[in-house]
Design a protein around this motif. Structure first.
Motif, PDB file in Angstrom:
ATOM      1  N   HIS A  29     -25.337  -3.386  11.280  1.00  0.00           N
ATOM      2  CA  HIS A  29     -25.317  -4.411  12.275  1.00  0.00           C
ATOM      3  C   HIS A  29     -24.360  -3.941  13.262  1.00  0.00           C
ATOM      4  O   HIS A  29     -24.782  -4.178  14.579  1.00  0.00           O
ATOM      5  CB  HIS A  29     -24.723  -5.626  11.466  1.00  0.00           C
ATOM      6  N   ASN A  30     -23.554  -2.918  12.871  1.00  0.00           N
ATOM      7  CA  ASN A  30     -22.489  -2.703  13.948  1.00  0.00           C
ATOM      8  C   ASN A  30     -23.093  -1.407  14.872  1.00  0.00           C
ATOM      9  O   ASN A  30     -22.668  -1.113  15.855  1.00  0.00           O
ATOM     10  CB  ASN A  30     -21.219  -2.071  13.314  1.00  0.00           C
ATOM     11  N   HIS A  31     -24.117  -0.729  14.288  1.00  0.00           N
ATOM     12  CA  HIS A  31     -24.741   0.371  15.039  1.00  0.00           C
ATOM     13  C   HIS A  31     -26.298   0.170  14.833  1.00  0.00           C
ATOM     14  O   HIS A  31     -27.095   0.995  14.466  1.00  0.00           O
ATOM     15  CB  HIS A  31     -24.280   1.700  14.217  1.00  0.00           C
ATOM     16  N   PRO A  32     -26.651  -0.673  15.609  1.00  0.00           N
ATOM     17  CA  PRO A  32     -28.140  -1.116  15.398  1.00  0.00           C
ATOM     18  C   PRO A  32     -29.219   0.104  16.109  1.00  0.00           C
ATOM     19  O   PRO A  32     -30.150   0.546  15.569  1.00  0.00           O
ATOM     20  CB  PRO A  32     -28.396  -2.476  16.281  1.00  0.00           C
ATOM     21  N   ARG A  33     -28.810   0.865  17.125  1.00  0.00           N
ATOM     22  CA  ARG A  33     -29.574   1.962  17.501  1.00  0.00           C
ATOM     23  C   ARG A  33     -29.390   2.985  16.702  1.00  0.00           C
ATOM     24  O   ARG A  33     -30.408   3.695  16.410  1.00  0.00           O
ATOM     25  CB  ARG A  33     -28.929   2.213  18.814  1.00  0.00           C
ATOM     26  N   LYS A  34     -28.129   3.174  16.103  1.00  0.00           N
ATOM     27  CA  LYS A  34     -28.231   4.439  14.964  1.00  0.00           C
ATOM     28  C   LYS A  34     -29.092   4.174  13.765  1.00  0.00           C
ATOM     29  O   LYS A  34     -29.809   5.003  13.327  1.00  0.00           O
ATOM     30  CB  LYS A  34     -26.741   4.923  14.630  1.00  0.00           C
ATOM     31  N   GLY A 118     -37.689  -1.113  11.873  1.00  0.00           N
ATOM     32  CA  GLY A 118     -36.447  -0.664  12.347  1.00  0.00           C
ATOM     33  C   GLY A 118     -36.353   0.050  13.727  1.00  0.00           C
ATOM     34  O   GLY A 118     -35.556   0.011  14.399  1.00  0.00           O
ATOM     35  N   VAL A 119     -37.518   0.915  13.830  1.00  0.00           N
ATOM     36  CA  VAL A 119     -37.723   1.841  15.119  1.00  0.00           C
ATOM     37  C   VAL A 119     -37.759   0.728  16.255  1.00  0.00           C
ATOM     38  O   VAL A 119     -37.218   1.255  17.336  1.00  0.00           O
ATOM     39  CB  VAL A 119     -38.816   2.874  14.905  1.00  0.00           C
ATOM     40  N   ILE A 120     -38.201  -0.438  16.246  1.00  0.00           N
ATOM     41  CA  ILE A 120     -38.485  -1.327  17.376  1.00  0.00           C
ATOM     42  C   ILE A 120     -37.025  -1.647  18.071  1.00  0.00           C
ATOM     43  O   ILE A 120     -36.760  -1.639  19.222  1.00  0.00           O
ATOM     44  CB  ILE A 120     -38.938  -2.683  16.979  1.00  0.00           C
ATOM     45  N   ALA A 121     -35.959  -1.445  17.158  1.00  0.00           N
ATOM     46  CA  ALA A 121     -34.634  -1.577  17.889  1.00  0.00           C
ATOM     47  C   ALA A 121     -34.237  -0.596  18.854  1.00  0.00           C
ATOM     48  O   ALA A 121     -33.242  -0.822  19.841  1.00  0.00           O
ATOM     49  CB  ALA A 121     -33.417  -1.633  16.811  1.00  0.00           C
ATOM     50  N   GLU A 126     -28.282  -3.590  22.746  1.00  0.00           N
ATOM     51  CA  GLU A 126     -27.647  -3.432  21.318  1.00  0.00           C
ATOM     52  C   GLU A 126     -27.495  -4.961  20.707  1.00  0.00           C
ATOM     53  O   GLU A 126     -27.820  -5.417  19.487  1.00  0.00           O
ATOM     54  CB  GLU A 126     -26.219  -2.928  21.384  1.00  0.00           C
ATOM     55  N   ASN A 127     -27.214  -6.066  21.753  1.00  0.00           N
ATOM     56  CA  ASN A 127     -27.083  -7.273  21.117  1.00  0.00           C
ATOM     57  C   ASN A 127     -28.314  -7.762  20.705  1.00  0.00           C
ATOM     58  O   ASN A 127     -28.451  -8.516  19.611  1.00  0.00           O
ATOM     59  CB  ASN A 127     -26.493  -8.062  22.157  1.00  0.00           C
ATOM     60  N   THR A 128     -29.529  -7.594  21.577  1.00  0.00           N
ATOM     61  CA  THR A 128     -30.860  -7.976  20.952  1.00  0.00           C
ATOM     62  C   THR A 128     -31.221  -7.127  19.686  1.00  0.00           C
ATOM     63  O   THR A 128     -31.776  -7.900  18.714  1.00  0.00           O
ATOM     64  CB  THR A 128     -31.856  -7.502  22.069  1.00  0.00           C
ATOM     65  N   ALA A 129     -30.928  -5.993  19.453  1.00  0.00           N
ATOM     66  CA  ALA A 129     -31.260  -5.278  18.287  1.00  0.00           C
ATOM     67  C   ALA A 129     -30.400  -6.029  17.278  1.00  0.00           C
ATOM     68  O   ALA A 129     -30.909  -6.112  15.983  1.00  0.00           O
ATOM     69  CB  ALA A 129     -30.671  -3.827  18.443  1.00  0.00           C
TER      70      ALA A 129
END
Length: 175
Positions: A29-34, A118-121, A126-129
């Motif tokens: 949640h804190n690092h959605p791109r990672k 998960g890759v879609i993020a 960041e907020n949308t992810a």
């Protein structure tokens, strides 16, 4: 991880299974791109194994250990030049190629709980992810995703496999 592949091999003719990598949902949640990059690691590893097995197959063909097949199946995509231990190696490389190809394609499907969801993020802010991850965390989406994948994976693989075989063996005309 054992029962589902055995049941699916009997019911649909090829094994289907899944595994889960433990990670902290709060971290995701804190690092959605990672977390999205982490989800991409599975399909990337499968693609790497497909490419490595294809390279091994091509090198063995050039060395005269294997020959191009007249026809292919999921179990046998290369033939040994002579009978014996080489037959086992041909089956091993064929299965490594095929199973990783199936896992690569499967995990690109953007439905939870598969890695593709998960890759879609990676393509979101960041907020949308974060909001997206929160929605797909609902177990109902995972069950729905598995049900939908179960319905579409065979036609997808049946379309992809001949195309990949034609890339592996240019001019062979597999369909």
């Amino acid at each position: 991880m054992v029962v589902l592949p055995l049941i699916s091999a009997v019911l649909v003719g090829w094994p289907f299974g899944f595994a889960s990598t433990p990670f902290d949902p709060l971290w995701a949640h804190n690092h959605p791109r990672k977390a999205a990059w982490m989800a991409a690691a599975g399909p990337a590893a499968n693609l790497l194994l497909v490419l490595l097995s294809a390279l091994a197959i091509k090198l063995c063909i050039l060395a005269g250990v294997f020959v191009e097949p007249v026809s292919v199946t999921f179990r046998q995509i290369v033939d040994p030049a002579s009978a014996g231990a080489l037959s086992g190696l041909a089956i091993f490389l064929s299965m490594m190629f095929t199973l990783n190809l199936i896992m690569f394609v499967l995990n690109l499907i953007p439905l939870p709980p598969l890695d593709g969801s998960g890759v879609i993020a990676l393509f979101m802010t960041e907020n949308t992810a974060r909001a997206y991850r929160k929605v797909i965390a609902n177990p109902m989406f995972g069950f729905l995703g598995l049900f939908l994948v179960w319905q579409v994976i065979s036609p997808i693989i049946e379309a992809v496999f001949p195309w990949v075989m034609n890339v592996l063996y240019p001019g062979a005309g597999f369909s």
